[in-house]
Write an enzyme that holds these catalytic residues in place. Structure first.
Site, PDB file in Angstrom:
ATOM      1  N   HIS A 169       0.655  -1.173  -0.056  1.00  0.00           N
ATOM      2  CA  HIS A 169       0.002   0.012  -0.002  1.00  0.00           C
ATOM      3  C   HIS A 169       0.860   1.373   0.068  1.00  0.00           C
ATOM      4  O   HIS A 169       0.521   2.333  -0.964  1.00  0.00           O
ATOM      5  CB  HIS A 169      -1.074  -0.087   1.191  1.00  0.00           C
ATOM      6  CG  HIS A 169      -1.740  -1.048   1.576  1.00  0.00           C
ATOM      7  ND1 HIS A 169      -1.535  -1.910   2.728  1.00  0.00           N
ATOM      8  CD2 HIS A 169      -2.583  -1.871   0.671  1.00  0.00           C
ATOM      9  CE1 HIS A 169      -2.499  -3.011   2.343  1.00  0.00           C
ATOM     10  NE2 HIS A 169      -3.003  -2.861   1.275  1.00  0.00           N
TER      11      HIS A 169
ATOM     12  N   CYS B   1     -15.829 -17.073  -4.593  1.00  0.00           N
ATOM     13  CA  CYS B   1     -14.405 -16.834  -3.525  1.00  0.00           C
ATOM     14  C   CYS B   1     -14.951 -15.746  -2.586  1.00  0.00           C
ATOM     15  O   CYS B   1     -14.643 -14.814  -3.095  1.00  0.00           O
ATOM     16  CB  CYS B   1     -13.145 -16.864  -4.198  1.00  0.00           C
ATOM     17  SG  CYS B   1     -11.865 -16.635  -2.950  1.00  0.00           S
TER      18      CYS B   1
ATOM     19  N   CYS C 276     -11.971 -13.272  -2.644  1.00  0.00           N
ATOM     20  CA  CYS C 276     -11.807 -12.437  -3.912  1.00  0.00           C
ATOM     21  C   CYS C 276     -13.215 -11.357  -4.092  1.00  0.00           C
ATOM     22  O   CYS C 276     -13.254 -10.535  -4.718  1.00  0.00           O
ATOM     23  CB  CYS C 276     -11.896 -12.952  -5.184  1.00  0.00           C
ATOM     24  SG  CYS C 276      -9.972 -13.909  -5.457  1.00  0.00           S
TER      25      CYS C 276
ATOM     26  N   LYS D  55       4.879 -14.291  -2.048  1.00  0.00           N
ATOM     27  CA  LYS D  55       3.736 -13.112  -2.230  1.00  0.00           C
ATOM     28  C   LYS D  55       3.934 -12.755  -0.602  1.00  0.00           C
ATOM     29  O   LYS D  55       4.058 -13.508   0.316  1.00  0.00           O
ATOM     30  CB  LYS D  55       2.540 -13.743  -2.275  1.00  0.00           C
ATOM     31  CG  LYS D  55       1.481 -12.678  -2.740  1.00  0.00           C
ATOM     32  CD  LYS D  55       0.179 -13.398  -3.164  1.00  0.00           C
ATOM     33  CE  LYS D  55      -1.011 -12.374  -3.243  1.00  0.00           C
ATOM     34  NZ  LYS D  55      -2.306 -12.922  -3.537  1.00  0.00           N
TER      35      LYS D  55
ATOM     36  N   LYS E 224      -0.114 -12.044   5.343  1.00  0.00           N
ATOM     37  CA  LYS E 224      -0.282 -12.004   6.936  1.00  0.00           C
ATOM     38  C   LYS E 224      -0.047 -13.791   7.279  1.00  0.00           C
ATOM     39  O   LYS E 224       0.545 -13.728   8.272  1.00  0.00           O
ATOM     40  CB  LYS E 224      -1.825 -11.881   7.322  1.00  0.00           C
ATOM     41  CG  LYS E 224      -1.857 -10.797   8.154  1.00  0.00           C
ATOM     42  CD  LYS E 224      -3.224 -10.806   9.078  1.00  0.00           C
ATOM     43  CE  LYS E 224      -4.170  -9.535   8.817  1.00  0.00           C
ATOM     44  NZ  LYS E 224      -5.231  -9.348   9.197  1.00  0.00           N
TER      45      LYS E 224
HETATM   46  N1  MSP Z   1     -10.248  -2.207  -2.426  1.00  0.00           N
HETATM   47  C1  MSP Z   1      -9.745  -2.879  -3.625  1.00  0.00           C
HETATM   48  C2  MSP Z   1      -9.280  -1.582  -4.523  1.00  0.00           C
HETATM   49  C3  MSP Z   1     -10.676  -0.688  -4.957  1.00  0.00           C
HETATM   50  S1  MSP Z   1     -10.085   0.747  -6.009  1.00  0.00           S
HETATM   51  C4  MSP Z   1     -11.743   1.020  -6.532  1.00  0.00           C
HETATM   52  C5  MSP Z   1      -8.419  -3.318  -3.293  1.00  0.00           C
HETATM   53  N2  MSP Z   1      -7.886  -3.182  -2.101  1.00  0.00           N
HETATM   54  S2  MSP Z   1      -6.467  -3.917  -1.434  1.00  0.00           S
HETATM   55  O1  MSP Z   1      -6.363  -3.272  -0.275  1.00  0.00           O
HETATM   56  O2  MSP Z   1      -6.376  -5.212  -1.661  1.00  0.00           O
HETATM   57  O3  MSP Z   1      -5.237  -3.208  -2.173  1.00  0.00           O
HETATM   58  C6  MSP Z   1      -4.756  -3.454  -3.317  1.00  0.00           C
HETATM   59  C7  MSP Z   1      -3.663  -2.527  -3.734  1.00  0.00           C
HETATM   60  O4  MSP Z   1      -2.671  -2.366  -2.934  1.00  0.00           O
HETATM   61  C8  MSP Z   1      -2.888  -3.139  -5.161  1.00  0.00           C
HETATM   62  O5  MSP Z   1      -3.658  -2.739  -6.314  1.00  0.00           O
HETATM   63  C9  MSP Z   1      -1.454  -2.230  -4.835  1.00  0.00           C
HETATM   64  O6  MSP Z   1      -1.932  -0.859  -5.239  1.00  0.00           O
HETATM   65  C10 MSP Z   1      -1.449  -2.175  -3.425  1.00  0.00           C
HETATM   66  N3  MSP Z   1      -0.754  -3.605  -3.105  1.00  0.00           N
HETATM   67  C11 MSP Z   1      -0.947  -4.412  -2.154  1.00  0.00           C
HETATM   68  N4  MSP Z   1      -0.264  -5.358  -1.937  1.00  0.00           N
HETATM   69  C12 MSP Z   1       0.937  -5.059  -2.893  1.00  0.00           C
HETATM   70  C13 MSP Z   1       2.240  -5.668  -2.814  1.00  0.00           C
HETATM   71  N5  MSP Z   1       2.546  -6.767  -2.286  1.00  0.00           N
HETATM   72  N6  MSP Z   1       2.888  -5.128  -4.007  1.00  0.00           N
HETATM   73  C14 MSP Z   1       2.647  -3.956  -4.457  1.00  0.00           C
HETATM   74  N7  MSP Z   1       1.426  -3.359  -4.370  1.00  0.00           N
HETATM   75  C15 MSP Z   1       0.422  -4.063  -3.462  1.00  0.00           C
HETATM   76  O7  MSP Z   1      -7.861  -4.239  -3.931  1.00  0.00           O
END
Ligand code: MSP
Length: 345
Positions: free
Chosen positions: A21, A126, A129, A295, A298
């Site tokens: 994030h 799922c 997802c 990956k 947690k």
């Molecule tokens: N809530 C949805 C997004 C909705 S947007 C209209 C979601 N949230 S999430 O908390 O799972 O966040 C996913 C995003 O977090 C990824 O697209 C990326 O921006 C960031 N990342 C989360 N883990 C990551 C990594 N390990 N590496 C890089 N970015 C990652 O999906």
């Protein structure tokens, strides 16, 4: 004056903020600062995604009411960004009443357009997802992402006629090479669009899930979390009447990682098209941070905390490392050793 609007995904509140994030948000912050330096009228948005099964389940597991739980975790994101030097102009939550109202207005527009119908659907669902999979999409019967067997669910739901916009979307992506970048992801989306696009299930019966935005045309249902979440990019601007909406839309650039390519590259433009809104300007897609080629998760116990890195190495060193180490679009490998090397050199 030229305008520039940059967004991050809105993050789910079922996990604490981690390195992934932080990467997207720091990248967006750097882009925002750069465009501000160029003298552009720039707006930078981030926020949290708070509805849906996943959040309701996590709250229950934690023994908290879902609203309290969402408030508590959302605050962690809200408070983290200034600690990491992030200067976002606004922070949206999908539980904001203004957002909820926008989602309902948007749904009504699409409904009036004749693009929403009621139908029966059976599919492999799922919970991780929050989506249905077709048999073909499963990996030896498991969800390809969570490697767990999905549940077969049969129910009546509302569907968005996404298939109607398949040809339009393919032409649009072909004619606008800058729309999705880097090129590899543009090709991936074009490849997805070679197979017939299925309509999108956009509701969940309240008998199964209450934590969501009620459909304006049927109070027995809430909206599918992705249909709710994507609208944040315009609700945060006060669509439809808001001054910010007329100022910053459609000058939007959405920054996301590859995990959420399809909702942004396929669901969102077709939703906008159906509602008669202009299409956003660009989608910028980056890869994933891994830890020892695994990956980050947690359950693996390898989640990297941005605040810890900041306190060990200082904010500028940490931010520089993130932007320098990962080749935009490709996966990157995180190691503290790598950070130290970059920092020293
Ligand atoms: N809530 C949805 C997004 C909705 S947007 C209209 C979601 N949230 S999430 O908390 O799972 O966040 C996913 C995003 O977090 C990824 O697209 C990326 O921006 C960031 N990342 C989360 N883990 C990551 C990594 N390990 N590496 C890089 N970015 C990652 O999906």
């Amino acid at each position: 004056m030229e305008t520039f609007y940059i967004t991050t995904p809105i993050y789910y509140v079922n996990a604490d903020p981690h390195l992934g994030h932080a990467y997207t948000t720091i990248m967006a912050d750097s882009m925002s600062r750069f465009h501000k330096m160029l003298g552009k009228d720039t707006f930078f948005l981030t926020g949290t995604d708070e509805h849906g099964d996943k959040i309701a389940e996590s709250a229950k597991k934690n023994g908290e009411g879902v609203r309290d739980y969402a408030d508590r975790v959302s605050r962690k994101f809200y408070e983290l960004w200034p600690e990491l030097g992030v200067e976002n102009d606004s922070f949206i939550r999908t539980t904001d009443p203004e957002h909820v109202e926008c989602v309902q207005r948007f749904l009504q527009l699409v409904y009036d357009q004749g693009d929403i119908y009621f139908g029966e659907y059976g599919g492999y669902y799922c919970f991780g997802c929050e989506r249905f999979f077709t048999e073909k999409e499963l990996d030896s019967g498991n969800c390809p992402d969570h490697q767990e067997p999905p549940e077969f669910i049969q129910e009546n739901n509302y569907f968005f006629r996404m298939s109607r916009y398949q040809e339009w979307l393919r032409d649009y992506i072909q004619q606008n090479p800058g729309f999705i970048q880097p090129e590899g992801y543009r090709k991936e989306v074009l490849a997805m669009l070679r197979d017939p696009l299925e309509d999108l299930c956009i509701s969940r019966p309240k008998s199964r899930l209450q934590w969501g935005v009620e459909l304006p045309f049927d109070s027995g249902y809430v909206t599918y979390v992705w249909f709710d979440a994507l609208i944040n990019y315009i609700s945060a601007l006060g669509w439809p009447e808001g001054e910010k909406y007329s100022r910053y839309w459609p000058a939007a650039h959405h920054l996301v990682a590859k995990d959420i390519l399809k909702p942004h590259a396929v669901f969102w433009p077709t939703m906008l098209r159906s509602a008669g809104l202009p299409i956003y300007q660009g989608l910028r897609v980056h890869g994933y941070w891994k830890v020892q080629e695994e990956k980050m998760s947690k359950s693996m116990g390898n989640v990297v905390s941005p605040l810890q890195l900041r306190s060990s190495y200082g904010l500028d060193g940490f931010r520089f490392f993130l932007l320098r180490e990962m080749q935009f679009g490709h996966d990157g490998n995180f190691s503290e050793e790598g950070l130290i090397n970059r920092f020293n050199s």
